[in-house]
Write an enzyme that holds these catalytic residues in place. Structure first.
Site, PDB file in Angstrom:
ATOM      1  N   GLY A 167      -6.938 -14.018  42.571  1.00 34.90           N
ATOM      2  CA  GLY A 167      -7.972 -15.040  42.429  1.00 34.90           C
ATOM      3  C   GLY A 167      -7.388 -16.423  42.186  1.00 34.90           C
ATOM      4  N   ASP A 168      -6.413 -16.508  41.312  1.00 37.80           N
ATOM      5  CA  ASP A 168      -5.767 -17.789  41.038  1.00 37.80           C
ATOM      6  C   ASP A 168      -5.063 -18.329  42.281  1.00 37.80           C
ATOM      7  OD1 ASP A 168      -5.969 -18.377  38.033  1.00 37.80           O
ATOM      8  OD2 ASP A 168      -5.332 -16.305  38.051  1.00 37.80           O
TER       9      ASP A 168
END
Length: 397
Positions: A167-168
């Site tokens: 996600g990051d």
């Protein structure tokens, strides 16, 4: 500095993964990235994952080519220095909670008035607007609410996490894309700088293919399917005799026929109901069983050799040991060796993408906390006495 982003000045006020990874990508292609860290411990990623002599190996990778300046943003002098840095900067990348920079007097209105050409990249869990904007959000939450965890894992099993901070990293890629689009607008005289609002949730959601229209029009909810690719067949992970796993993508019509010939199932190749993908997808389990029956009788190297000879896309599932030893990775300069501050040599990932005329480069590994404080302040016109006073006052480290 050299590279396609040479001459671009980036200020990073970020920690851990999303903003720092975005700034690292820009630094690899020549941007002058000044990372603002808090005095004392600095970015927490300095102590994340595996350490070498007290410093994270991830840190050396995540912060390569950056300059570190340690500023106390709770002091008026620290804020004043940030503003000085931003006066001629092209990009600010931050991943603080929405509203945090405003409380420091560094909101968009202030910074845009200070430097109309500045692009402000803001990475947060849910974005700068909306009912969830004030919630804390990490990459794991973005993966959960962006839809990818629901579809990841074995059929009927617990939703699974991908083995990296996906996600990051997806937010970082969107951040760089937005930053470069905004900078291009400024550099071509089309307008001033702007805010690039990147949400962790939305960055994951952006990769979710046809999930929404399938649900809206057909009422279909895509579920977990293990190694298979639902609705596209054959494409799955298959076991081999020696305990390895191979991913085979035989999902175009001609490739499917070649694959069936390799595994000795000409009957499945010639069956008219399997001539197109929709027919194959309807009986994917039958086709997968036939493929697995063949792969499980042979060692991985034999499987790969046979499939390569037939021009069928296939690949062994690699561990990091496989990656580092692979000759293709090495030939593409994707495994680079660098020397750490203590003289120890270590392998690091190479640079992506490959540019023919202005390639990226690794100039140095992640710096010590505040390593470049004096040099950066001197570039702002401060004297040694000025810097000593700031240090004595606790504004810098």
């Amino acid at each position: 500095m050299s590279g396609p982003l040479a001459g671009i000045k980036v200020i990073e006020i970020g920690a851990l993964i999303a903003a720092p990874f975005a700034a690292r990508l820009m630094a690899e292609f020549g941007a002058d990235v000044i990372k603002v860290e808090a005095p004392g411990d600095g970015d927490p990623i300095r102590k994340w994952r595996k350490l070498h002599n007290g410093t994270s190996l991830w840190w050396y990778l995540q912060s390569r080519n950056k300059r570190s300046i340690a500023l106390n943003l709770k002091s008026a002098d620290g804020i004043a220095i940030v503003k000085r840095l931003l006066e001629d900067a092209d990009v600010l990348i931050e991943n603080m909670k929405p509203g945090a920079l405003e409380k420091l007097g560094l909101g968009w209105d202030v910074l845009h008035a200070l430097n109309p050409k500045l692009t402000m990249v803001r990475i947060s869990g849910y974005g700068q607007t909306g009912p969830y904007k004030d919630r804390p959000g990490f990459g794991a939450i973005g993966e959960a609410m962006g839809g990818i965890r629901y579809t990841t894992g074995e059929a009927g099993g617990v939703p699974a996490r991908v083995g990296v901070s996906l996600g990051d990293s997806l937010a970082s890629l969107h951040a760089v894309m937005g930053a470069l689009m905004s900078v291009l607008r400024v550099k071509t005289g089309q307008g001033d700088g702007q805010v690039v609002d990147v949400s962790l949730v939305e960055s994951v959601f952006n990769l979710m293919e046809s999930l929404v229209p399938e649900y809206d029009l057909l009422g279909h909810v895509r579920e977990r399917s293990g190694g298979a690719l639902p609705g596209i067949a054959p494409s799955n992970t298959y076991p081999t005799r020696d305990g390895a796993y191979v991913v085979i993508a035989g999902n175009s019509n001609p490739i499917y026929k070649r694959l069936m010939a390799v595994i000795g199932r000409q009957d499945l190749a010639d069956d008219p109901q399997f001539a197109q993908n929709d027919g194959r997808a309807a009986q994917a389990a039958l086709i997968d069983a036939a493929i697995a029956g063949w792969t499980s009788r042979h060692p991985i190297e034999h499987v790969l050799a046979e499939l390569e000879a037939a021009d069928v896309p296939a690949g062994r599932i690699y561990s990091v040991a496989d990656i580092v030893a692979d000759p293709h990775y090495q030939a593409r300069d994707m495994i680079l060796r660098h020397t750490l501050p203590d003289g120890v040599e270590v392998a690091m990932p190479g640079i992506v993408p490959k540019l023919s005329d202005t390639p990226g480069a690794v100039r140095w590994q992640g710096p010590a906390l505040g390593e470049h404080t004096d040099a950066v302040l001197a570039q702002l016109g401060m004297t040694a006495a000025d810097i000593a006073r700031l240090r004595a006052d606790g504004a810098v480290q």
